[in-house]
Enzyme design. Structure first.
Site, PDB file in Angstrom:
ATOM      1  N   ASP A 124       8.022  12.603   9.541  1.00 23.14           N
ATOM      2  CA  ASP A 124       7.746  11.168   9.649  1.00 23.14           C
ATOM      3  C   ASP A 124       8.973  10.313   9.349  1.00 23.14           C
ATOM      4  OD1 ASP A 124       5.146  11.949  10.128  1.00 23.14           O
ATOM      5  OD2 ASP A 124       4.507  11.683   8.052  1.00 23.14           O
ATOM      6  N   GLY A 178      -5.820  10.363   4.700  1.00 24.39           N
ATOM      7  CA  GLY A 178      -6.520   9.541   3.724  1.00 24.39           C
ATOM      8  C   GLY A 178      -6.969  10.355   2.527  1.00 24.39           C
ATOM      9  N   ASN A 180      -7.016  12.181  -0.614  1.00 25.91           N
ATOM     10  CA  ASN A 180      -6.047  12.786  -1.527  1.00 25.91           C
ATOM     11  C   ASN A 180      -4.663  12.809  -0.868  1.00 25.91           C
ATOM     12  OD1 ASN A 180      -4.503  14.545  -3.049  1.00 25.91           O
ATOM     13  ND2 ASN A 180      -6.119  16.065  -3.304  1.00 25.91           N
ATOM     14  N   GLY A 190       6.820  28.303 -13.612  1.00 25.65           N
ATOM     15  CA  GLY A 190       6.306  28.538 -12.265  1.00 25.65           C
ATOM     16  C   GLY A 190       6.064  27.252 -11.518  1.00 25.65           C
ATOM     17  N   GLU A 199       1.008  16.622   4.248  1.00 22.92           N
ATOM     18  CA  GLU A 199       1.689  16.392   5.523  1.00 22.92           C
ATOM     19  C   GLU A 199       0.763  15.777   6.562  1.00 22.92           C
ATOM     20  OE1 GLU A 199       4.151  15.359   7.309  1.00 22.92           O
ATOM     21  OE2 GLU A 199       5.388  16.977   6.516  1.00 22.92           O
ATOM     22  N   HIS A 218       4.892   7.907  -8.522  1.00 25.13           N
ATOM     23  CA  HIS A 218       3.672   8.232  -9.262  1.00 25.13           C
ATOM     24  C   HIS A 218       3.597   9.723  -9.561  1.00 25.13           C
ATOM     25  CE1 HIS A 218      -0.716   8.029 -10.233  1.00 25.13           C
ATOM     26  NE2 HIS A 218      -0.668   9.262  -9.755  1.00 25.13           N
ATOM     27  N   GLU A 219       3.766  10.544  -8.526  1.00 21.23           N
ATOM     28  CA  GLU A 219       3.618  11.992  -8.710  1.00 21.23           C
ATOM     29  C   GLU A 219       4.644  12.553  -9.691  1.00 21.23           C
ATOM     30  OE1 GLU A 219       1.014  13.399  -7.784  1.00 21.23           O
ATOM     31  OE2 GLU A 219       0.339  11.754  -6.493  1.00 21.23           O
ATOM     32  N   ASP A 378       3.706 -28.041 -10.628  1.00 27.05           N
ATOM     33  CA  ASP A 378       3.143 -27.309 -11.767  1.00 27.05           C
ATOM     34  C   ASP A 378       1.662 -26.999 -11.576  1.00 27.05           C
ATOM     35  OD1 ASP A 378       5.539 -27.335 -13.175  1.00 27.05           O
ATOM     36  OD2 ASP A 378       5.115 -29.299 -14.054  1.00 27.05           O
TER      37      ASP A 378
END
EC number: 3.4.24.7
Length: 469
Positions: A124, A178, A180, A190, A199, A218-219, A378
């Site tokens: 992408d 969409g 997850n 590991g 993907e 985020h991840e 204001d």
């Protein structure tokens, strides 16, 4: 389990107004959404018993309540419309209550100098765009902590990053477009620290589809040991919200520094804080009515309330109006035109519902006739009976005739002269049920326009049904 959720949905539909009756097919789809959501993110079947065979209805209700409490929804234990709406939003695949933990306790990296490797690239974006997005995501966290990150091109790194789809053999399959979007594992050996991106999503570097930089930031918070935050303004909030400005909130900074300590920078970084609606010290930048509701603005957020639904909706301004800037300074509604105007600096935006009208933003000097000495507004309010809009600038107020489209002669006047008792500075103002409500700091004045008298003095956040102010 299925029949219980179907019953709860039917009860929700029976008690709701203004929504078309759900079809049986829609109800079955909603049941499936609720089941899958509670299973994936709230550990519904942690005892190993298949969800479909569970007979403990109390557990389902408790898990729904847990989810509703996490997202700040009304806690009913029923899959109402608001709950379903949150469940249908794209989000991170890491559970909210059952973390991807590989080691007991609170996992952290012992070494603060970490390596990462991008195993493969999404088609992408160009390789350069992917590299830059990941680099910037790591930099967000290194800027506020002692952590450093080095990219390697081969071998095993502390944090391995990959683009995969469906079942990719980590017991956490992706679900297609969409839903997850990605997930990451907490620090450990590991697979620990690794981040996987679905993907089947379309990754971008802008507002379209899913911004890779935003999701990666985020991840990687998970890769460093952070869990999800209930703070909607935090980067670690589980649902995907892209406002165009990816930054760590104070909640994110506090979280990462609790694990690794403060930044080594001589000046400690700070981040924006999310307004707490029941904070007695809460102040507002602007307030307006909108189709019978009230909209309160603070920094990059709006707070929305009405007399029919007691819960306060808190979200980013850009979610409702992507073209309207943060940090609004004034706002008012002309109800008979179904139009709201927002002001910042010398510009203003006119909106109808969620749409910015064509040709905006416009200049306040050209549109309203303000002199060049007026740099910003204001506060502002449209007085329905007279068809006049009052603009508050420093210690003065101006009066504009919306129908003649000209400033009234004799203005500006001193605020203290035109509206005695409210002081000489206004932060925000709106009209409701014939009264004007002026805000300055944490105070709110109910003002009778006809008698020119103050009727009540309250806390600024008294509209939010807080038990204590």
């Amino acid at each position: 389990m299925f029949s219980l959720l179907l019953l709860l949905l039917l009860l929700c539909n029976t008690g709701s107004h203004g929504f078309p009756a759900a079809t049986s097919e829609t109800q079955e789809q909603d049941v499936e959404i609720v089941q899958k959501y509670l299973k994936n993110y709230y550990n519904l079947n942690s005892d190993g018993v298949p969800v479909e065979k569970k007979r403990n209805s109390g557990l389902v209700v408790e898990k729904l309540k847990q989810m509703q409490q996490f997202f700040g929804l009304k806690v009913t234990g029923k899959p109402d419309a608001e709950t379903l709406n949150v469940m249908k939003q794209p989000r991170c695949g890491v559970p909210d209550v059952a973390e991807f933990v590989l080691t007991p306790g609170n996992p952290r990296w012992e070494n603060t100098h970490l390596t990462y490797r991008i195993e493969n690239y999404t088609p992408d974006l160009s390789r350069e765009d992917v590299d830059r997005a990941i680099e910037k995501a790591f930099q967000l966290w290194s800027n506020v902590s002692p952590l450093t990150f080095t990219k390697v091109s081969e071998g095993q790194a502390d944090i391995m990053i990959s683009f995969v789809r469906g079942d990719h053999r980590d017991n956490s399959p992706f679900d297609g477009p969409g839903g997850n979007l990605a997930h990451a594992f907490q620090p450990g050996p590991g697979i620990g620290g690794d981040a996987h991106f679905d993907e089947d999503e379309r990754w971008t570097k802008n507002f379209r589809d899913y911004n890779l930089y935003r999701v990666a930031a985020h991840e990687l918070g998970h890769s460093l040991g952070l869990s999800h935050s209930t703070d909607i303004g935090a980067l670690m909030y589980p649902n995907y919200i892209y406002t165009g400005d990816v930054q760590l909130s104070q909640d994110d900074i506090d979280g990462i520094q609790a694990i690794y300590g403060p930044s080594e920078n001589p000046v400690q970084p700070s981040g924006p804080q999310t307004p707490q609606v029941c904070d007695s010290k809460l102040t507002f930048d602007a307030i307006t009515t909108l189709r019978g509701e009230l909209m309160f603005f603070k920094d990059r957020f709006y707070m929305r309330t009405n007399s029919f639904y007691p819960e306060v909706e808190l979200n980013f301004i850009s979610v409702f109006w992507p073209q309207v800037p943060n940090g609004l300074q004034a706002a008012y509604e002309i109800a008979d035109r179904d139009e709201v105007r927002f002001f910042k600096g010398n510009k203003y935006w006119a909106v109808r519902g969620q749409d910015v009208l064509y040709g905006y933003p416009k200049d306040i000097h050209r549109s309203f006739g303000f002199p060049s000495t007026v740099k910003n507004i204001d506060a502002a309010v449209f007085e329905e009976d007279t068809g006049k809009t009052y603009f508050f600038v420093a210690h003065e107020c101006w009066r504009y005739d919306e129908y003649k489209q000209s400033m009234d002669t004799g203005y500006p006047k001193m605020i203290a002269e035109e509206f005695p008792g409210i002081g000489n500075k206004v932060d925000a103002v709106f009209q409701k049920d014939g009264f004007l409500y002026f805000f300055h700091g944490t105070r709110q004045y109910q003002f009778d326009f006809k008698t020119k008298r103050i009727l009540t003095l309250q806390k600024a956040n008294s509209w939010f049904n807080c038990r204590k102010n």
